[in-house]
Scaffold this active site. Structure first.
Site, PDB file in Angstrom:
ATOM      1  N   ASN A 147       0.848  -1.200   0.000  1.00 27.91           N
ATOM      2  CA  ASN A 147       0.000   0.000   0.000  1.00 27.91           C
ATOM      3  C   ASN A 147       0.878   1.244   0.000  1.00 27.91           C
ATOM      4  O   ASN A 147       1.953   1.273   0.621  1.00 27.91           O
ATOM      5  CB  ASN A 147      -1.002   0.001   1.156  1.00 27.91           C
ATOM      6  N   ILE A 148       0.427   2.246  -0.738  1.00 28.46           N
ATOM      7  CA  ILE A 148       1.180   3.496  -0.891  1.00 28.46           C
ATOM      8  C   ILE A 148       0.219   4.635  -0.566  1.00 28.46           C
ATOM      9  O   ILE A 148      -0.703   4.909  -1.344  1.00 28.46           O
ATOM     10  CB  ILE A 148       1.731   3.631  -2.324  1.00 28.46           C
ATOM     11  N   GLU A 149       0.404   5.233   0.605  1.00 30.21           N
ATOM     12  CA  GLU A 149      -0.540   6.257   1.064  1.00 30.21           C
ATOM     13  C   GLU A 149      -0.150   7.643   0.573  1.00 30.21           C
ATOM     14  O   GLU A 149       0.917   7.848  -0.021  1.00 30.21           O
ATOM     15  CB  GLU A 149      -0.629   6.207   2.596  1.00 30.21           C
TER      16      GLU A 149
ATOM     17  N   CYS B 131      -3.967   0.711  -2.661  1.00 33.01           N
ATOM     18  CA  CYS B 131      -3.841  -0.510  -1.854  1.00 33.01           C
ATOM     19  C   CYS B 131      -2.778  -1.441  -2.450  1.00 33.01           C
ATOM     20  O   CYS B 131      -2.458  -1.375  -3.643  1.00 33.01           O
ATOM     21  CB  CYS B 131      -5.159  -1.261  -1.817  1.00 33.01           C
TER      22      CYS B 131
ATOM     23  N   GLU C 208      -2.985  -4.575  -3.171  1.00 28.18           N
ATOM     24  CA  GLU C 208      -3.486  -5.460  -4.226  1.00 28.18           C
ATOM     25  C   GLU C 208      -3.473  -4.757  -5.576  1.00 28.18           C
ATOM     26  O   GLU C 208      -3.090  -5.327  -6.593  1.00 28.18           O
ATOM     27  CB  GLU C 208      -4.923  -5.899  -3.912  1.00 28.18           C
TER      28      GLU C 208
ATOM     29  N   CYS D 101     -10.175  -4.643   0.057  1.00 33.08           N
ATOM     30  CA  CYS D 101     -11.268  -3.663   0.045  1.00 33.08           C
ATOM     31  C   CYS D 101     -12.116  -3.848  -1.218  1.00 33.08           C
ATOM     32  O   CYS D 101     -11.735  -4.561  -2.160  1.00 33.08           O
ATOM     33  CB  CYS D 101     -10.713  -2.243   0.140  1.00 33.08           C
TER      34      CYS D 101
ATOM     35  N   CYS E 127     -10.480  -2.926  -4.611  1.00 32.67           N
ATOM     36  CA  CYS E 127      -9.518  -3.939  -5.078  1.00 32.67           C
ATOM     37  C   CYS E 127     -10.244  -5.172  -5.620  1.00 32.67           C
ATOM     38  O   CYS E 127      -9.818  -5.769  -6.614  1.00 32.67           O
ATOM     39  CB  CYS E 127      -8.557  -4.330  -3.956  1.00 32.67           C
TER      40      CYS E 127
HETATM   41  N1  THU Z   1      -5.207  -1.488   2.505  1.00 29.42           N
HETATM   42  C1  THU Z   1      -4.648  -2.269   1.544  1.00 29.42           C
HETATM   43  O1  THU Z   1      -3.574  -1.968   1.019  1.00 29.42           O
HETATM   44  N2  THU Z   1      -5.294  -3.393   1.195  1.00 29.42           N
HETATM   45  C2  THU Z   1      -6.407  -3.884   1.806  1.00 29.42           C
HETATM   46  O2  THU Z   1      -6.852  -4.946   1.456  1.00 29.42           O
HETATM   47  C3  THU Z   1      -7.049  -3.103   2.867  1.00 29.42           C
HETATM   48  C4  THU Z   1      -6.489  -1.765   3.116  1.00 29.42           C
HETATM   49  C5  THU Z   1      -4.463  -0.296   2.934  1.00 29.42           C
HETATM   50  C6  THU Z   1      -5.034   1.020   2.512  1.00 29.42           C
HETATM   51  C7  THU Z   1      -4.465   1.943   3.566  1.00 29.42           C
HETATM   52  O3  THU Z   1      -3.154   2.331   3.188  1.00 29.42           O
HETATM   53  C8  THU Z   1      -4.349   1.075   4.796  1.00 29.42           C
HETATM   54  O4  THU Z   1      -4.418  -0.261   4.345  1.00 29.42           O
HETATM   55  C9  THU Z   1      -5.433   1.330   5.824  1.00 29.42           C
HETATM   56  O5  THU Z   1      -6.697   1.271   5.237  1.00 29.42           O
END
Ligand code: THU
Length: 133
Positions: free
Chosen positions: A42-44, A53, A55, A90, A93
């Site tokens: 995940n890259i915020e 996310c 995935e 999520c 994804c």
């Molecule tokens: N996130 C994912 O990368 N994949 C998931 O299946 C659920 C959520 C990440 C998004 C965000 O950076 C962090 O988790 C919290 O929601």
């Protein structure tokens, strides 16, 4: 590539997670039918909605390198310093998975030690796809 190996690759991909806001690290490992594995984290973003996310990172890496057919995806998440027993993908994804994969795509969820295989169809029933257009 065994399911367990794919889960271990997902766990390792978490190391690269950029998550200064949630501190929730997610890793994914996507096995293409070609045999190649594409990992993602995940890259915020400070503008939260720009977050990607793990995935989707894995899928977009793979598709951008010419892959269109996939066998399985493994997902491992958890707060910094720990591994959650179960991290579900999520909805966005799941929709991205449905664009490229049939309902029988294998989705591995849990930890590298204890995990379970689901199908995309069970996680996203009645998906809206190109067939509906
Ligand atoms: N996130 C994912 O990368 N994949 C998931 O299946 C659920 C959520 C990440 C998004 C965000 O950076 C962090 O988790 C919290 O929601």
């Amino acid at each position: 590539m065994t399911d367990r190996e794919l889960m271990e690759l997902a766990q390792r991909a978490r190391e690269y997670s950029y998550c200064p806001y949630s501190r929730f690290r997610v890793g994914a490992a996507l096995l293409a039918k070609s045999g190649k594995v594409y990992t993602g984290c995940n890259i915020e973003n400070a503008g939260y909605s720009a977050t990607n996310c793990a995935e989707r990172t894995a899928f977009f890496k793979a598709v951008s390198e010419g892959e269109k057919a996939f066998e399985a995806i493994a997902i491992v998440g958890g707060r910094e310093g720990e591994t959650a027993p179960f991290t579900a993908p999520c909805g966005v994804c799941r929709q991205v998975m449905a664009e490229f994969c049939a309902p029988d795509l294998k989705v591995l969820l849990g930890t590298p030690e204890i995990f379970q295989a689901y199908t995309l169809g069970s996680l996203l029933p009645f998906a809206f796809t190109s067939e509906d257009l």
